[in-house]
Write a protein that holds these residues in place. Sequence first.
Motif, mmCIF file in Angstrom:
data_model
loop_
_atom_site.group_PDB
_atom_site.id
_atom_site.type_symbol
_atom_site.label_atom_id
_atom_site.label_comp_id
_atom_site.label_asym_id
_atom_site.label_seq_id
_atom_site.Cartn_x
_atom_site.Cartn_y
_atom_site.Cartn_z
ATOM 1 N N UNK A 405 0.823 -1.213 0.000
ATOM 2 C CA UNK A 405 0.000 0.000 0.000
ATOM 3 C C UNK A 405 0.858 1.266 0.000
ATOM 4 N N UNK A 406 1.850 1.345 0.893
ATOM 5 C CA UNK A 406 2.679 2.548 0.956
ATOM 6 C C UNK A 406 3.579 2.662 -0.271
ATOM 7 N N UNK A 407 4.000 1.505 -0.843
ATOM 8 C CA UNK A 407 4.831 1.538 -2.052
ATOM 9 C C UNK A 407 4.046 2.133 -3.218
ATOM 10 N N UNK A 408 2.790 1.725 -3.364
ATOM 11 C CA UNK A 408 1.954 2.277 -4.433
ATOM 12 C C UNK A 408 1.760 3.774 -4.256
ATOM 13 N N UNK A 409 1.539 4.217 -3.001
ATOM 14 C CA UNK A 409 1.348 5.638 -2.733
ATOM 15 C C UNK A 409 2.622 6.425 -3.066
ATOM 16 N N UNK A 410 3.776 5.879 -2.688
ATOM 17 C CA UNK A 410 5.042 6.573 -2.978
ATOM 18 C C UNK A 410 5.286 6.646 -4.477
ATOM 19 N N UNK A 411 4.991 5.568 -5.194
ATOM 20 C CA UNK A 411 5.165 5.586 -6.655
ATOM 21 C C UNK A 411 4.279 6.629 -7.314
ATOM 22 N N UNK A 412 3.045 6.745 -6.833
ATOM 23 C CA UNK A 412 2.127 7.758 -7.385
ATOM 24 C C UNK A 412 2.676 9.157 -7.143
ATOM 25 N N UNK A 413 3.153 9.430 -5.937
ATOM 26 C CA UNK A 413 3.664 10.775 -5.617
ATOM 27 C C UNK A 413 4.944 11.079 -6.392
ATOM 28 N N UNK A 414 5.797 10.070 -6.545
ATOM 29 C CA UNK A 414 7.020 10.270 -7.333
ATOM 30 C C UNK A 414 6.662 10.616 -8.768
ATOM 31 N N UNK A 415 5.695 9.878 -9.319
ATOM 32 C CA UNK A 415 5.274 10.130 -10.704
ATOM 33 C C UNK A 415 4.691 11.529 -10.846
#
Length: 446
Positions: A405-415
Motif C-alpha cells: 500500500x505505501x509503495x503504491x502511494x510513494x510511486x504515485x507521488x514520485x510520478x
Amino acid sequence: MSYEHTSKAPTSKNGKTKKPVSCVKRFRYITRTKEYANHKDHAEKVEFVKSGNMPSFAENRPDLFWEAAELYERKNGRTATSIVLALPKELTPEQRIELTEKIIEQFCNKFNFPYTAAIHNHKSAISGQDQPHLHLMFSERALDEFDRTAEQFFKRYNDKNPENGGARKVTADFRGDGTDLVDQLRAEAEVLINESLEEYAPTKIMMIKGIEVEVPSVVSCLNHRDYNKLHGTDLKAVPMIPKSLLHLDPNLTFDDDEKNREYQQKLAEREALIQKVQEIRDHNNMELYCQYYYAALQKQNEAKKQQQQDIERVSASDLAYRLDLITYQATADKVKQIRQLAALQDDKNINYIEAIEHKASLLNDVLMKENRKEVSALVNEIYKHDLETIQQHCDGRSMSYDEKRISERLNERISTIEHILDRSTRTEQKVENTRNDDDYSNDFRL
C-alpha cells in the motif's frame, strides 16, 4: 585406517630380525597403564577406554587376557589384531564414543571377539587441530558358551568336542573375507563415520584460499588414486613427515657448533616438508570443494558490494537534514518531525512502515506549503529513498499488505512530482528561448 597383527613370531626387515610385537605392551600403551601410565606424550589425551567379550578368567581384568594371549598362544601365532582409525574432529567426545561403540559392534561384538578399545586425541603438529583416533585391538578367538581356563582358551580348537579345546579362531578366511578384509573394514568404517557426521555434524568450515567455506562433512575410504578415477579429481598424495623431524624443538641449542648446524638443517628440512604438506592439502581441498569455494567467494563479493553500497547510500537522516536547510520557518515543526521519523525508520525495534507512512504525510504537507522546485526535487528524492528501503526490507520475500500500500502511494507521488518538475523545466526552457529571440530582435532593431 591402519590394520596389523601382533604375533609371537619375530619379524625381519632389511636383513635384521626384530623381537615379536607384544600385545601386552600394545594394550598398556593404548590404555596408558603400567609403564605407559606416565607416557612422555603428555599432550595426548585418552578420552575413552573399554574392554569387552572377555572370558571368565579375565572378567573385569582385560590385562590378564592379553597377558594370557602372549603366554599361551601357539608358537608364531597371532596374539591380537590391531586397528588405528582416524575419527572426525567435528564430533564431540561424547559423539565419538557413540561412534566407537558402533564400530566395536560391527568389528568385534558381531563375532564375539574379546577386545580393548581406546580413543586418543592430540593436537596436530602442523595445523594445531585436534587429531582424535581410535585404537582397537581384538582377538580372533571368539567367545562361546564354554568356560575355559586361560591356558585352554588359547589351545587349538576341537571341532568334535569344542569344550575340550580352545576357542575357535574366526579368521578372515574362515569368514570368507580373505584378501578383501582390509578394504571391507575401511568401507564399513566409512559408512559408520558418515552416518554419525550426517546426524551430528553434516557440514564443516574449511579455510580455502583465505576464505571460510562451509562444506559437507563426508569421509572416503578410497586412496587418492582410486578417488581420482571415480570422481575425475586431481588429488595428490600427502607425504608423511617422520616423527623424528616433526617433534623437533626449534628452541633447542647445543654447545657444539657442528651439532647446531646439523640441527638447524633438520629444522629447515622439517619446515620445508610442512610447507609442502600444507600446499598439497590446499590443492586437495580446492579439488574437493571448488564448487563450494566459488559459491562462498561470490557471496563474499556480493556482501562487500552491498557494504560499499550501504556506505555510499545517503541515509534518510541526511536527506531530512538537507530538507531542514532549504525550508522556511512556517514548516519548521513538520520538518522537525520528519527528521525524527527519518532517524527512527532504521531502528529494528519499531515498525519502519509506520515511520515511512507518517513521514510521507508530513512531506506532502511541506510540499503543499512550499511549492518550490528545490523543495519538490528533494521531497521526490526522499520518496525514492523510502521506496528503495521498502524493497530492501522485502528482499527474498513477498511484500506485506502495508508495504504494498505505501509503495503504491510513494510511486504515485514520485510520478506526480516528476511530471510537475518536467513541465516546469520545459516552461523555463521556453521562456529562456523567448528571451534570446527578443534579444536578437532588439539587436536587429539597433
